[in-house]
Design a protein around this motif. Structure first.
Motif, PDB file in Angstrom:
ATOM      1  N   ALA A  56      -5.077  -6.864  11.426  1.00  0.00           N
ATOM      2  CA  ALA A  56      -4.154  -6.520  12.527  1.00  0.00           C
ATOM      3  C   ALA A  56      -3.072  -7.586  12.681  1.00  0.00           C
ATOM      4  N   LEU A  57      -3.472  -8.833  12.892  1.00  0.00           N
ATOM      5  CA  LEU A  57      -2.469  -9.859  13.231  1.00  0.00           C
ATOM      6  C   LEU A  57      -1.711 -10.368  12.010  1.00  0.00           C
ATOM      7  N   VAL A  58      -2.438 -10.847  11.005  1.00  0.00           N
ATOM      8  CA  VAL A  58      -1.745 -11.431   9.844  1.00  0.00           C
ATOM      9  C   VAL A  58      -0.921 -10.366   9.118  1.00  0.00           C
ATOM     10  N   ALA A  59      -1.489  -9.180   8.980  1.00  0.00           N
ATOM     11  CA  ALA A  59      -0.738  -8.108   8.309  1.00  0.00           C
ATOM     12  C   ALA A  59       0.536  -7.788   9.085  1.00  0.00           C
ATOM     13  N   GLY A  60       0.437  -7.788  10.420  1.00  0.00           N
ATOM     14  CA  GLY A  60       1.622  -7.529  11.252  1.00  0.00           C
ATOM     15  C   GLY A  60       2.650  -8.629  11.124  1.00  0.00           C
ATOM     16  N   MET A  61       2.173  -9.867  11.149  1.00  0.00           N
ATOM     17  CA  MET A  61       3.118 -10.987  11.040  1.00  0.00           C
ATOM     18  C   MET A  61       3.747 -11.051   9.651  1.00  0.00           C
ATOM     19  N   THR A  62       3.042 -10.558   8.652  1.00  0.00           N
ATOM     20  CA  THR A  62       3.610 -10.530   7.298  1.00  0.00           C
ATOM     21  C   THR A  62       4.837  -9.613   7.276  1.00  0.00           C
ATOM     22  N   ILE A  63       4.746  -8.499   7.982  1.00  0.00           N
ATOM     23  CA  ILE A  63       5.905  -7.582   8.059  1.00  0.00           C
ATOM     24  C   ILE A  63       7.065  -8.285   8.768  1.00  0.00           C
ATOM     25  N   VAL A  64       6.726  -8.984   9.849  1.00  0.00           N
ATOM     26  CA  VAL A  64       7.753  -9.736  10.588  1.00  0.00           C
ATOM     27  C   VAL A  64       8.423 -10.761   9.661  1.00  0.00           C
ATOM     28  N   GLY A  65       7.585 -11.476   8.898  1.00  0.00           N
ATOM     29  CA  GLY A  65       8.107 -12.497   7.988  1.00  0.00           C
ATOM     30  C   GLY A  65       9.008 -11.903   6.922  1.00  0.00           C
ATOM     31  N   GLN A  66       8.585 -10.752   6.392  1.00  0.00           N
ATOM     32  CA  GLN A  66       9.402 -10.109   5.347  1.00  0.00           C
ATOM     33  C   GLN A  66      10.761  -9.672   5.913  1.00  0.00           C
ATOM     34  N   ASP A  67      10.738  -9.113   7.116  1.00  0.00           N
ATOM     35  CA  ASP A  67      12.000  -8.641   7.698  1.00  0.00           C
ATOM     36  C   ASP A  67      12.893  -9.805   8.118  1.00  0.00           C
ATOM     37  N   PHE A  68      12.282 -10.937   8.441  1.00  0.00           N
ATOM     38  CA  PHE A  68      13.077 -12.146   8.731  1.00  0.00           C
ATOM     39  C   PHE A  68      13.773 -12.613   7.455  1.00  0.00           C
ATOM     40  N   ARG A  69      13.003 -12.630   6.373  1.00  0.00           N
ATOM     41  CA  ARG A  69      13.557 -13.075   5.092  1.00  0.00           C
ATOM     42  C   ARG A  69      14.688 -12.149   4.636  1.00  0.00           C
ATOM     43  N   ASP A  70      14.537 -10.842   4.942  1.00  0.00           N
ATOM     44  CA  ASP A  70      15.545  -9.864   4.513  1.00  0.00           C
ATOM     45  C   ASP A  70      16.716  -9.747   5.482  1.00  0.00           C
ATOM     46  N   GLY A  71      16.724 -10.572   6.520  1.00  0.00           N
ATOM     47  CA  GLY A  71      17.843 -10.550   7.458  1.00  0.00           C
ATOM     48  C   GLY A  71      17.825  -9.386   8.429  1.00  0.00           C
ATOM     49  N   ILE A  72      16.651  -8.740   8.574  1.00  0.00           N
ATOM     50  CA  ILE A  72      16.545  -7.624   9.530  1.00  0.00           C
ATOM     51  C   ILE A  72      16.156  -8.165  10.911  1.00  0.00           C
ATOM     52  N   LEU A  73      15.282  -9.148  10.914  1.00  0.00           N
ATOM     53  CA  LEU A  73      14.895  -9.811  12.167  1.00  0.00           C
ATOM     54  C   LEU A  73      15.493 -11.218  12.184  1.00  0.00           C
ATOM     55  N   PHE A  74      15.682 -11.754  13.373  1.00  0.00           N
ATOM     56  CA  PHE A  74      16.248 -13.097  13.517  1.00  0.00           C
ATOM     57  C   PHE A  74      15.278 -13.992  14.281  1.00  0.00           C
ATOM     58  N   VAL A  75      15.642 -15.254  14.363  1.00  0.00           N
ATOM     59  CA  VAL A  75      14.721 -16.250  14.924  1.00  0.00           C
ATOM     60  C   VAL A  75      14.158 -15.843  16.291  1.00  0.00           C
ATOM     61  N   PRO A  76      14.971 -15.382  17.246  1.00  0.00           N
ATOM     62  CA  PRO A  76      14.386 -15.054  18.549  1.00  0.00           C
ATOM     63  C   PRO A  76      13.267 -14.013  18.453  1.00  0.00           C
ATOM     64  N   GLU A  77      13.490 -13.004  17.624  1.00  0.00           N
ATOM     65  CA  GLU A  77      12.477 -11.942  17.499  1.00  0.00           C
ATOM     66  C   GLU A  77      11.213 -12.489  16.820  1.00  0.00           C
ATOM     67  N   VAL A  78      11.409 -13.360  15.840  1.00  0.00           N
ATOM     68  CA  VAL A  78      10.244 -13.951  15.165  1.00  0.00           C
ATOM     69  C   VAL A  78       9.441 -14.800  16.153  1.00  0.00           C
ATOM     70  N   LEU A  79      10.153 -15.509  17.025  1.00  0.00           N
ATOM     71  CA  LEU A  79       9.449 -16.337  18.005  1.00  0.00           C
ATOM     72  C   LEU A  79       8.677 -15.480  18.999  1.00  0.00           C
ATOM     73  N   LEU A  80       9.248 -14.363  19.377  1.00  0.00           N
ATOM     74  CA  LEU A  80       8.528 -13.464  20.294  1.00  0.00           C
ATOM     75  C   LEU A  80       7.277 -12.914  19.610  1.00  0.00           C
ATOM     76  N   ALA A  81       7.433 -12.548  18.338  1.00  0.00           N
ATOM     77  CA  ALA A  81       6.276 -12.050  17.577  1.00  0.00           C
ATOM     78  C   ALA A  81       5.214 -13.141  17.458  1.00  0.00           C
ATOM     79  N   ALA A  82       5.671 -14.360  17.193  1.00  0.00           N
ATOM     80  CA  ALA A  82       4.733 -15.481  17.066  1.00  0.00           C
ATOM     81  C   ALA A  82       4.003 -15.723  18.385  1.00  0.00           C
ATOM     82  N   GLY A  83       4.733 -15.577  19.487  1.00  0.00           N
ATOM     83  CA  GLY A  83       4.104 -15.746  20.803  1.00  0.00           C
ATOM     84  C   GLY A  83       3.026 -14.706  21.027  1.00  0.00           C
ATOM     85  N   ALA A  84       3.298 -13.470  20.583  1.00  0.00           N
ATOM     86  CA  ALA A  84       2.299 -12.402  20.719  1.00  0.00           C
ATOM     87  C   ALA A  84       1.086 -12.696  19.843  1.00  0.00           C
TER      88      ALA A  84
END
Lengths: 234, 200
Positions: A56-84
């Motif tokens: 659940a968690l690591v698999a979800g964060m992996t998607i977040v990480g991939q989209d950050f790397r691809d420029g779909i997500l940005f730092v604020p969104e990654v931080l919110l995901a990390a907080g969750a």
């Protein structure tokens, strides 16, 4: 996902598979309360803490990480995901220790002397924990002695160093040179990261690898640990 | 835009965040031999773009000017800009960043460990605080992230190039928004003025 859509979903009524996918969405949207609720639901259904963590968690964060790397997500969104994710991890961490979840290796990590930036370092520490590493986070502004003491005391496998400033990143070389002087450089896998760094810099200072982001750090660390175990078993 | 050939002139390729200050210095000192062109100021937040951007402009204008000077310090490029300048035979501002050259490198360096918890604003950044800090960090949409970004900082230091009460107020408000103590330090144009004055 809109708030209205979220309001319509009763997490406890979802199947395991639906709930896991919903958790990936909720992590992506940085919804800490929902993640905490879902973690408790899965635990209540008899899921092992390690399974909740990875599927659940690591698999979800992996998607977040991939989209950050691809420029779909940005730092604020990654931080919110990390907080969750942090919210979910806080529930799982004591349970993981109690249930003997697999330990991949031990890492000492910290931001170097003169530098107070810790966002990237915190993400790496969290993702490493999620991947089954035991992590000792030394925090910010660490002199060489702090790293060396912790590495020895914890019998660590990996040293992770982070810096955000071009003025502080050379301190990583001070730490590595000290390891060399003491004849213990090869006892540790040294990973470095931070916005102004690159692969060339990592090589120049004698690190084992430069890691561009948290996901790369996890994969690199796992790879080195596998090689270490293979060498020991050869 | 292609500039007309002007072989008596020195071209300064600058960070857009310095455009106002360099223009002021040119006008104040009657430096008629200096022309200015700028790269996007927002690259302050994307230093990985700077070295290539500088190189493109330098090549584009290379044969039109007597000399080209790069009004950037390292600015987070991790040495990439100095390598580019060295390869192209160009001079650039010394030091790590604009905070250092505005205050003067020696003075800035002397703060040492006392200021590792300082977040700096210049006149430009005070004026553009929303566009360059608040919005890119998502603090307008997610104010709860403030402590994740700034929790380790102790104070906001406003390095003021000019005496402007309105900018002082903006900088003070920025400190309050970030939950930091406020300190104002007048720097003038510091080593930037010295470097530009030496251009011939």
């Amino acid at each position: 996902m809109s708030d209205d859509a979220q309001d319509d979903i009763i997490l406890s009524e979802l199947s395991d598979e639906e709930l896991t996918l919903q958790m990936h969405d909720d992590l992506y949207d940085g919804m800490k309360d929902e993640i905490e609720e879902s973690v408790n639901i899965l635990l209540g259904r008899g899921w092992a803490p390690y399974k909740v963590l990875t599927e659940a968690l690591v698999a979800g964060m992996t998607i977040v990480g991939q989209d950050f790397r691809d420029g779909i997500l940005f730092v604020p969104e990654v931080l919110l995901a990390a907080g969750a994710m942090k919210g979910g991890m806080a529930i799982l961490k004591p349970l993981l220790a109690a249930t003997g979840a697999p330990q991949v290796g031990k890492m000492v990590i910290g931001t170097v002397k003169g530098d107070i930036h810790d966002i990237g370092k915190n993400l790496v520490a969290m993702m490493m924990e999620g991947a089954g590493f035991e992590v000792l986070d030394l925090g910010i502004n660490n002199p060489v002695e702090d790293y060396l003491d912790a590495l020895e005391r914890e019998n660590a496998d990996i040293l992770g160093m982070s810096a955000l400033l071009t003025t502080t990143m050379p301190y990583m070389k001070v730490v590595i040179d000290t390891l060399v002087e003491k004849g213990i450089r090869d006892d540790y896998i040294v990973l470095v990261g931070g916005a102004p760094l690159n692969e060339e810099f990592g090589k120049a200072i004698g690190a084992d690898s430069y890691c561009a982001d948290a996901a790369v750090a996890v994969e690199t660390a796992k790879d080195y640990m596998a090689r270490k175990h293979n060498a020991m078993n050869a | 835009m292609t500039l007309p050939p002007n072989t008596d002139q020195v071209l300064v390729i600058a960070c857009g965040a310095l455009a106002h200050e360099i223009t002021t210095l040119i006008n104040l000192n009657n430096w008629h031999h200096i022309s200015l062109t700028c790269l996007p100021a927002i690259w302050h937040n994307h230093p990985e773009k700077i070295a290539n951007g500088v190189e493109e402009l330098a090549i584009k204008h290379g044969n039109q000017y007597k000399n080209i000077f790069i009004a950037y310090a390292d600015c987070g490029t991790g040495g990439a800009l100095s390598k580019t300048c060295e390869r192209l035979g160009l001079s650039m501002v010394q030091g790590p960043h604009c905070y250092s050259f505005f205050e003067g490198h020696d003075t800035f360096a002397a703060h040492g460990e006392d200021e590792i918890g300082a977040f700096y604003l210049t006149d430009f950044l005070a004026r553009q605080f929303e566009a360059f800090v608040v919005k890119p960090l998502g603090l307008d949409r997610h104010p709860q992230l403030r402590n994740m970004y700034f929790g380790n900082y102790e104070k906001l230091v406003f390095l003021a190039q000019t005496n402007d009460a309105k900018l002082d107020e903006k900088a003070r408000a920025a400190a309050m928004q970030l939950g930091l103590k406020f300190e104002r330090r007048f720097t003038g144009y510091g080593d930037l003025a010295t470097e530009l004055a030496a251009l011939r």
